[in-house]
Design an enzyme around this catalytic site. Structure first.
Site, PDB file in Angstrom:
ATOM      1  CD  GLU A  48     -24.006  -1.431  19.740  1.00  0.00           C
ATOM      2  OE1 GLU A  48     -22.877  -1.947  19.578  1.00  0.00           O
ATOM      3  OE2 GLU A  48     -25.055  -2.107  19.773  1.00  0.00           O
ATOM      4  NE  ARG A  52     -17.448  -3.023  15.895  1.00  0.00           N
ATOM      5  CZ  ARG A  52     -18.170  -3.977  15.323  1.00  0.00           C
ATOM      6  NH1 ARG A  52     -18.234  -4.030  13.994  1.00  0.00           N
ATOM      7  NH2 ARG A  52     -18.830  -4.861  16.044  1.00  0.00           N
ATOM      8  CB  THR A  76     -17.107  -2.207  19.987  1.00  0.00           C
ATOM      9  OG1 THR A  76     -18.053  -2.289  18.913  1.00  0.00           O
ATOM     10  CG2 THR A  76     -15.989  -3.207  19.693  1.00  0.00           C
ATOM     11  CE  LYS A 136     -23.366  -7.142  20.263  1.00  0.00           C
ATOM     12  NZ  LYS A 136     -22.751  -5.865  19.896  1.00  0.00           N
TER      13      LYS A 136
END
Length: 215
Positions: A48, A52, A76, A136
């Site tokens: 993943e 960011r 994210t 998640k």
């Protein structure tokens, strides 16, 4: 079938394929391909890459193009626009820290599966109403850790998790032993210092150790 139903089969192939999904924050684009290659050699091909950093989408493109043995995902993801950008860049699965109706609606027509985040009983119920049973759990340690997740197993028997946040080599086994945990996410297999120094062999060794964790 609820609107926005999760692509469960596609996600299960990824989540059941390895006990740890590396969560990567790529600061230098040049690190993306050798880093993911090292993780894949160690037995962790699904990664993943979090959105960011400014180079995150380019990193996903590079890995998708140059590391065919990898399964690159994007993390994210906070809104539908970011979902579309990540999919266009080549992400094969999408991870979000939370769950919103607009995101669920936006991904309903996409073949790319979404792993959204949920913590509270209300959030779990809302996700389940939309057909989502793989979630998640973030931030795992700060939200109550393995003990909290264990307490959810009975009332939410149909929901399984990938906890992420504060998980490392020392406590990953605590999560992986739970009946409602399929895999964990973590950045400990790719420490910033080793990435910055280009120590890919050491990262491969960390990945190999993580890949051997029992579930």
């Amino acid at each position: 079938m609820p609107s926005g139903t999760q692509k469960t089969d596609e996600l299960l192939k990824i989540m059941q394929g390895q006990p740890v999904i590396p969560v990567l924050k790529i600061d230098r684009l040049a690190d993306a391909v050798p880093l993911v290659r090292a993780l894949a050699r160690g037995g962790l091909p699904a990664v993943e890459i979090t959105l960011r950093t400014p180079v995150a989408l380019d990193a996903i493109r590079a890995v998708a193009a140059d590391v065919p043995e990898a399964i690159v995902g994007a993390g994210t993801i906070l809104n539908p626009d970011q979902f579309e950008e990540a999919v266009s860049a080549g992400a094969r699965f999408i991870v979000s820290p939370g769950t919103t109706p607009s995101l669920i609606d936006a991904v309903a027509s996409s073949p790319v599966p979404l792993l959204p985040g949920a913590i509270t009983p209300g959030e779990l119920m809302a996700a389940a109403e939309r057909g989502y049973s793989l979630l998640k759990f973030f931030p795992a340690e700060q939200a109550g850790g393995a003990a909290f997740l264990k307490s959810l197993a009975s009332p939410f028997a149909g929901i399984r998790f990938c906890p992420t946040g504060g998980i490392g080599a020392g406590n990953a086994a605590d999560y992986l032993s739970l009946p409602n945990v399929i895999c964990v996410g973590g950045s400990w297999v790719a420490p910033d210092g080793l990435v910055a120094a280009g120590k890919w062999d050491e990262i491969e060794a960390l990945a190999a150790a993580a890949a051997k964790l029992q579930r």
